[in-house]
Design an enzyme around this catalytic site. Structure first.
Site, PDB file in Angstrom:
ATOM      1  N   CYS A 126     -37.516  26.432  -2.621  1.00 59.40           N
ATOM      2  CA  CYS A 126     -37.227  25.179  -3.313  1.00 59.40           C
ATOM      3  C   CYS A 126     -35.714  25.072  -3.516  1.00 59.40           C
ATOM      4  O   CYS A 126     -34.958  26.007  -3.232  1.00 59.40           O
ATOM      5  CB  CYS A 126     -37.952  25.146  -4.663  1.00 59.40           C
TER       6      CYS A 126
ATOM      7  N   GLU B 143     -38.488  34.388  -4.365  1.00 60.85           N
ATOM      8  CA  GLU B 143     -37.063  34.604  -4.112  1.00 60.85           C
ATOM      9  C   GLU B 143     -36.334  34.992  -5.400  1.00 60.85           C
ATOM     10  O   GLU B 143     -35.462  35.859  -5.387  1.00 60.85           O
ATOM     11  CB  GLU B 143     -36.420  33.335  -3.518  1.00 60.85           C
TER      12      GLU B 143
ATOM     13  N   HIS C  37     -40.354  32.306  -8.950  1.00 61.66           N
ATOM     14  CA  HIS C  37     -40.583  32.224  -7.512  1.00 61.66           C
ATOM     15  C   HIS C  37     -40.313  33.583  -6.865  1.00 61.66           C
ATOM     16  O   HIS C  37     -39.587  34.417  -7.418  1.00 61.66           O
ATOM     17  CB  HIS C  37     -39.701  31.153  -6.905  1.00 61.66           C
TER      18      HIS C  37
END
Length: 162
Positions: free
Chosen positions: A102, A79, A77
């Site tokens: 998430c 992040e 992801h």
């Protein structure tokens, strides 16, 4: 020409960074900043270096609905990629991302000094929002304004010369 506020400025940069994403399901960009509004890391979603990207070689998660089958998806992801390249995670004050994180990414950000998550689009993981807010930290959804979209356009052009 008006000057964008910090939230729109960094979200515009995250939007530009998302154009590098190589996940077939969604393109996401993230920007990690300090309390004095300095960028300390950026990331976009896609598989780890050396693994074929999903746009060219679809992974098992490619056809699944957004927010589901995360273990079938081979992409890191945005992040996570930003955190991997962040030299000082304890300097993180805010995470700007085109899509709310998430639960896995929220847990990783909770392990830093990050106090704010600012995003444009809501991801379908309500438990991530609930957990973050339970920690007394800020969860803020904003719509990109015209100035932020200009920032994204300028940043994209600067990184992708003709």
């Amino acid at each position: 020409m008006s000057r964008p506020d910090w939230d729109n400025y960094f979200l515009g940069i995250a939007l530009a960074i998302s154009t590098r994403g190589s996940c077939a399901r969604r393109k996401v960009g993230a920007v990690l900043t300090t309390a004095d509004n300095r960028i300390i890391a950026t990331g976009y979603n896609g598989p780890a270096t050396g693994i074929p990207n999903c746009i060219e070689t679809p992974c098992k998660g490619t056809g699944l609905p957004s927010g589901t089958g995360l273990d079938s998806c081979e992409a890191l992801h945005a992040e996570q990629n930003a955190l991997i390249y962040c030299q000082s995670p304890f300097l993180i004050h805010a995470c700007y991302t085109t899509c709310s994180p998430c639960m896995s990414c929220v847990k990783m950000l909770a392990g830093t000094n990050c106090k704010r998550i600012v995003f444009n689009e809501e991801y379908p993981h309500k438990e991530a929002k609930d957990f973050w807010i339970s920690l007394g930290r800020e969860w803020l959804q904003i719509s990109l304004d015209a100035e932020a979209k200009k920032v994204a356009t300028i940043a994209t052009i600067a990184h992708h010369p003709v």
